[in-house]
Motif scaffolding. Structure first.
Motif: not given
Length: 153
Positions: A23-34
């Motif tokens: 379905p060409n969905l954008s993937p979930p992303l997460s970030w830390m230690n910013t």
């Protein structure tokens, strides 16, 4: 700073859900230690293995500093409800365009997160090159996540 996805570990194949074979969905992303002085984030995803050179799959910026990631399946809107803006990808469309390499060997898809010391008033629809020029000198930190994808014949 670290960038991860709950859908694929770094260096592994991306699920077809996030490609033209699904379905060409954008993937979930997460970030830390910013960095504590971060005012906004930007993400660029590209394929350095594309036959014609670097192919841009996603340009997204003006992500609020309070964000800790991006959810799966963001709409292909130029401006999202929280003010996040999306640029133009290599398919000449706004938003995410997933992996769709020629059949054969796997390609790498590099998601690059930028923590910025500003939230520049940028219009939606920027190209990767335009965004990189606009944030030059404003990057506090960078992080990368690479996924792979190969299409079966």
């Amino acid at each position: 700073m670290q960038l991860i996805s709950s859908s694929f570990p770094a260096g592994t194949p991306m699920p077809a859900t996030f490609t033209c074979d699904g379905p060409n969905l954008s993937p979930p992303l997460s970030w830390m230690n910013t960095p504590p002085r971060t005012r906004s984030y930007a993400v660029i995803c590209d394929d350095p293995d594309a036959p014609g050179g670097d192919w841009v799959h996603w340009v997204i910026y003006a992500i609020p500093s309070r964000a800790i990631g991006l959810p799966e399946n963001l709409p292909a809107a130029a401006t999202l409800a929280d003010g996040t803006r999306q640029g133009t990808n290599g398919f000449a469309r706004i938003g995410y365009g997933g992996p769709c390499p020629p059949h054969g060997r796997p390609h790498r898809y590099v998601f690059k997160l930028y923590a910025l010391d500003t939230n520049p008033p940028l219009d939606p629809g920027l190209s990767k090159a335009d965004l990189l020029r606009a944030i030059d000198g404003q990057v506090l930190a960078e992080a990368e996540l690479t996924g792979t994808y190969a299409r079966q014949p």
